[in-house]
Design an enzyme around this catalytic site. Structure first.
Site, PDB file in Angstrom:
ATOM      1  N   THR A  19       0.807  -1.324   0.051  1.00  0.00           N
ATOM      2  CA  THR A  19      -0.144   0.110   0.140  1.00  0.00           C
ATOM      3  C   THR A  19       0.967   1.303  -0.078  1.00  0.00           C
ATOM      4  OG1 THR A  19      -1.627  -1.151   1.493  1.00  0.00           O
ATOM      5  CG2 THR A  19      -1.978   1.021   1.249  1.00  0.00           C
TER       6      THR A  19
ATOM      7  N   LEU B 118      -6.671  -8.081   0.683  1.00  0.00           N
ATOM      8  CA  LEU B 118      -6.926  -9.074   1.514  1.00  0.00           C
ATOM      9  C   LEU B 118      -6.872  -8.774   3.052  1.00  0.00           C
ATOM     10  CD1 LEU B 118      -4.159  -9.920   3.179  1.00  0.00           C
ATOM     11  CD2 LEU B 118      -3.266 -11.090   0.833  1.00  0.00           C
TER      12      LEU B 118
ATOM     13  N   GLY C 276      -7.147  -1.502  14.682  1.00  0.00           N
ATOM     14  CA  GLY C 276      -5.711  -1.696  14.770  1.00  0.00           C
ATOM     15  C   GLY C 276      -4.995  -2.446  13.622  1.00  0.00           C
TER      16      GLY C 276
ATOM     17  N   CYS D 242      -2.772  -1.926   8.772  1.00  0.00           N
ATOM     18  CA  CYS D 242      -3.362  -1.310   7.572  1.00  0.00           C
ATOM     19  C   CYS D 242      -4.186  -0.095   8.148  1.00  0.00           C
ATOM     20  CB  CYS D 242      -4.327  -2.183   6.898  1.00  0.00           C
ATOM     21  SG  CYS D 242      -3.516  -3.656   5.846  1.00  0.00           S
TER      22      CYS D 242
ATOM     23  N   LYS E 229      -7.015  -8.788  15.424  1.00  0.00           N
ATOM     24  CA  LYS E 229      -8.138  -9.275  15.260  1.00  0.00           C
ATOM     25  C   LYS E 229      -8.253 -10.846  15.300  1.00  0.00           C
ATOM     26  CE  LYS E 229      -9.044  -9.632  10.526  1.00  0.00           C
ATOM     27  NZ  LYS E 229      -9.150  -9.430   9.145  1.00  0.00           N
TER      28      LYS E 229
END
Ligand code: NAD
Length: 458
Positions: free
Chosen positions: A120, A152, A273, A276, A336
């Site tokens: 990114t 993704l 969090g 990304c 996560k």
């Protein structure tokens, strides 16, 4: 096709393995010697569902190799750059790893290369890449640069890569577009052998969206910032619910039923969090600033998110009063579920805040403890959620792992000092928790006590 992938992290490793799965001959490089050695010896350097099996299969079939970046540059006509772009202290994306790779390609490659940014990156990075490939080229390199942002999600990366909603390619030549179409053809047509499902529920052909490079770069930052905005929005609604006595889960449900809004990313909690959203929102703010656009909306998104940790700690303080000397169980450390990634994980920030006030933390996470130990060694880590909860004054659920939703609450009730659950993700069944004698507190005005549950039942 012979393809190269540079950087074997969450994105690079998934990209390399999945492109090999759909039939390509892939060479993946990694600059971290320890990681590379593990990969060459068949040991996974990270946890990601299904990825280990896919890598094993494609390596046995001879379609995936690991080695140095020099070897990767020599291998494929097409090179995917998947290195990290962490935030600098001013919020800008640190592009030094990308620049390093561009320089290496310019110096070592000859003939034609399609250089693809999958990391990114800020808009107009493609232009800088082109310039640097040209400036540093020593072997008469001919090249195209394309942007192919990756969407993704950690925890479902293999599924997301093989069954995407869309594949975005930003190109400035038909040769680059044709190559990318050919690479992704098995995924576009969903004609590959799926390593996960025998009958794929997600076998829907993705949209192959072709744009210019800058638009593709912007699509990624704008998408992540928009999703982050949804999370901060519902978190503010949760704050409001706490004050006015409404139930945020009902509010979110009612909002999400509107197809223009949708229910995803409307789960209130301790904030976003990972590698990304936090850094991409920051980078997008900086990109807009540099372009002379005041994107103050995103500054609020970031501010609201940063306040989540303190807001949660305040909830804990309100229940436990003095934190000094209190034993607190933390369930979940990863940012996560289904990943071992603790980068920018709110759980780690919460632990640090609680420790600063003198609390003793007993933690458990199904996959992320090894990585968390490196960040916060002064925590007692346990091999299961029950051990972590022994003798504690409160159990905090900070990552909504399936395993943690399904604990035996009656067993847990016999282990804790005080039966108090503070659910930072609104992920637990209130009914299960309170019917086993626990006081339950969630995010956004949700709480339930065993007494209330008993009164309702009679
Ligand atoms: N993690 C995600 O969920 C996700 C999703 C979409 C996009 N992205 C983006 O993808 C990029 C990579 O993210 P990640 O999570 O995979 O990061 P990561 O840190 O897990 O992986 C990057 C890897 O690149 C390696 N590397 C750095 N320089 C190298 C070089 N010169 N040669 C070979 N290897 C090199 C690093 O050692 C590291 O292993 C970032 O820009 C990120 O924003 C990440």
């Amino acid at each position: 096709m012979k393809l190269s992938v540079i950087g074997a992290g969450y994105v690079g490793l998934t990209t390399a393995a999945c492109l090999a799965q759909v039939g390509h001959d892939v060479f993946c490089s990694e600059s971290d010697f320890e990681k590379l050695t593990k990969l060459q010896n068949g040991v996974m350097p990270l946890f990601e569902p299904y990825l280990e099996d896919v890598i094993k299969t494609v390596r046995e079939a001879g379609r995936l190799r690991f080695g140095s970046t020099e070897e990767a540059i020599a291998w494929g006509e097409t090179i995917f750059i998947c290195v990290g772009t962490p935030p600098l202290s001013n919020g800008d994306a640190d592009l030094s790893a990308i620049e390093g790779v561009a320089r290496a390609i310019a110096k070592r490659a000859s003939g034609y290369r399609l250089v693809i940014e999958k990391s990114t990156v800020p808009v107009q990075t493609g232009g800088q890449l082109r310039k640097h490939l040209s400036v540093h080229s020593t072997n008469g390199l001919k090249y195209d640069v394309a942007s192919n942002p990756e969407f993704l999600r950690e925890g479902t990366s293999v599924e997301d890569f093989l069954h995407p909603d869309r594949i975005v390619v930003g190109v400035d030549s038909s040769r680059a577009e044709d190559l990318l179409r050919e690479i992704y053809e098995p995924i576009i047509s969903q004609s590959f052998t799926c390593p996960i499902h025998s009958h794929c529920a997600r076998r829907k052909e993705p949209v192959f969206l072709v744009t210019d490079t800058s638009s593709a770069e912007l699509i990624k930052h704008a998408s992540n910032s928009f999703l982050a905005m949804k999370i901060s929005f519902i978190n503010m609604v949760a704050n409001l619910c706490e004050v006015v006595g409404a139930d945020v889960t009902k509010v979110a449900q009612g909002m999400g039923l509107d197809p223009r809004i949708g229910s995803s990313f409307l789960n209130p909690g301790i904030g976003f969090g990972g590698f990304c959203f936090p850094k991409d929102v920051q980078a997008f703010i900086r990109i807009a600033e540099k372009a002379g656009c005041d994107f103050s909306l995103l500054k609020e998104v970031e501010k609201i998110n940063q306040q989540r940790v303190e807001h949660f700690v305040e909830q804990v303080r309100e229940e436990l009063w003095v934190l000094r000397g209190k034993k607190i169980a933390v369930w979940g450390l990863a940012f996560k579920p289904n990943t071992d990634d603790v980068r920018f994980a709110p759980a780690l920030s919460i632990i640090r805040r609680l420790q600063a006030e003198g609390a003793q933390i007993q933690a458990y996470d199904p996959e992320a403890m090894e990585k968390a130990k490196k960040e916060i060694p002064d925590v007692t880590y346990w091999g299961d959620p029950y051990e972590a909860a022994k003798g504690t004054d409160a159990v905090l659920l900070l990552t909504e792992w399936e395993e943690l939703r399904k604990v035996d609450w009656s067993r847990l009730a016999t282990l804790v000092e005080r039966p108090l659950i503070i659910d930072g993700r609104n992920a637990l069944s209130r009914e299960d928790v309170v019917s086993n004698g626990f006081h339950y507190i969630g995010i956004g005005g949700i709480s339930a006590t065993p007494q209330v549950a008993q009164a309702l039942a009679t």
